[in-house]
Structure formats: structure tokens, C-alpha cells
Design a protein around this motif. Sequence first.
Motif, mmCIF file in Angstrom:
data_model
loop_
_atom_site.group_PDB
_atom_site.id
_atom_site.type_symbol
_atom_site.label_atom_id
_atom_site.label_comp_id
_atom_site.label_asym_id
_atom_site.label_seq_id
_atom_site.Cartn_x
_atom_site.Cartn_y
_atom_site.Cartn_z
ATOM 1 N N ALA A 133 -6.588 37.875 -13.819
ATOM 2 C CA ALA A 133 -5.903 37.654 -12.540
ATOM 3 C C ALA A 133 -6.156 36.238 -12.042
ATOM 4 O O ALA A 133 -5.237 35.566 -11.566
ATOM 5 N N GLU A 134 -7.398 35.768 -12.168
ATOM 6 C CA GLU A 134 -7.728 34.405 -11.733
ATOM 7 C C GLU A 134 -7.001 33.376 -12.592
ATOM 8 O O GLU A 134 -6.487 32.377 -12.075
ATOM 9 N N GLN A 137 -3.339 33.455 -11.618
ATOM 10 C CA GLN A 137 -3.149 32.829 -10.302
ATOM 11 C C GLN A 137 -3.222 31.312 -10.410
ATOM 12 O O GLN A 137 -2.449 30.610 -9.774
ATOM 13 N N SER A 142 -0.397 35.650 -9.963
ATOM 14 C CA SER A 142 -1.395 36.583 -10.497
ATOM 15 C C SER A 142 -0.764 37.745 -11.270
ATOM 16 O O SER A 142 -1.425 38.385 -12.077
ATOM 17 N N MET A 145 -1.057 38.331 -15.164
ATOM 18 C CA MET A 145 -2.320 38.695 -15.810
ATOM 19 C C MET A 145 -2.089 39.573 -17.033
ATOM 20 O O MET A 145 -2.866 39.527 -17.977
#
Length: 190
Positions: A133-134, A137, A142, A145
Amino acid sequence: MSDVKNILLVGVGGQGTILASKILSEGLVEAGYDVKMSEIHGMSQRGGNVSTQIRYGKKVYSPIVGKGEADVIVAFEKMEALRWIEYLRDGGKMVINDFEIPSVPILMGQAEYPTEILEELSAKASVLAVKAAEIAQSLGNSKAMNIVLLGALVRAMNVEGVDWKKAVASSVKESFIELNLKAFDAGYNL
């Protein structure tokens, strides 16, 4: 001994588990494998779990992966990895999104999110934890992912002769192709 490989993709509704599974299946077919895929959407639109079973090899007769048979499990959420560990074969690999989605009992204060999931799973299997997710993003969205995790899975599988970028590009809306190709590369290069 069978040449069939077994992969489970597990997550929570809305994470893109099924899209990643379809791209993976398309790429494996392109590589010349017989591929069978089965998906289960348990209340997925309400945050319930989603699982996809993919089996590929020279000849595959069933899409069902039994307990202790998965060569690789890709978990889009940490608690899902914990729920599905019994399906991993001895010596199997796990690609786990280091990401938490609290269940309803947790949100209602009736339970706590389990701690030390990654440590517990690492004691039982070969684990690649990914902050998908990071990473997604940082690329601009995000929601990509799932494609970051797909890239990490493809690298772990080491399947040759597939144009994975073509498979990704043909499966997403044109306006999201560039983002998803970057997400795939980010996961692949972990």
C-alpha cells in the motif's frame, strides 16, 4: 511427482485480488501452461474475504488447492495470511502485504487485531513481507497495491517467457496503465 503448481491469493473485498488473479492466469496461459482458476467472493463487497485458487502445469484437472498443497500464498492483508497458512505446503512461500484491515469485531471493540502476525508466519514459512500500500501510494494511488503484490509474486515464481507488462496493460483501464506498470515493476524489483 506432479508438475502442477498451486497458488492461493487471499484478501479482503475491494483489494483487487481477483484482478491480480486474472492477470496471473492470463500470463500463465501465454506461457503455454494449462491453467485452472477458482474464485470465492464471501461477502466481498462488504469487506469480507476473497480467495482465488490458481493451479498451472502441463495438464491440470481441477482448480481446487487443498490444505497443505499451496506452493505460494499471496495475502493482500496480514490476518488473511494467518487464516490461510494451513494451505501452504512444507517449504512453500508467502508473499504478505504488511497491511491491516480491521474486521467488524475489531472495529466494534469486541476483539483486538492480532499482533506479531509476520513473526508467527515467518517461524512457519518463507515470508516476503511487502508494504504494498505504501509503495503504491508513493506511485500515486494506493489501490495499485494488488499489482505491486503481483509483481512480487511473479518474481518469486520465476516463470519465464511471459510478457507480464502486456498482461497488466490489457487488463486495466487505459488511464491506469502507466501507474499499474510502475506498480508491477516496484513489486518485481523488491
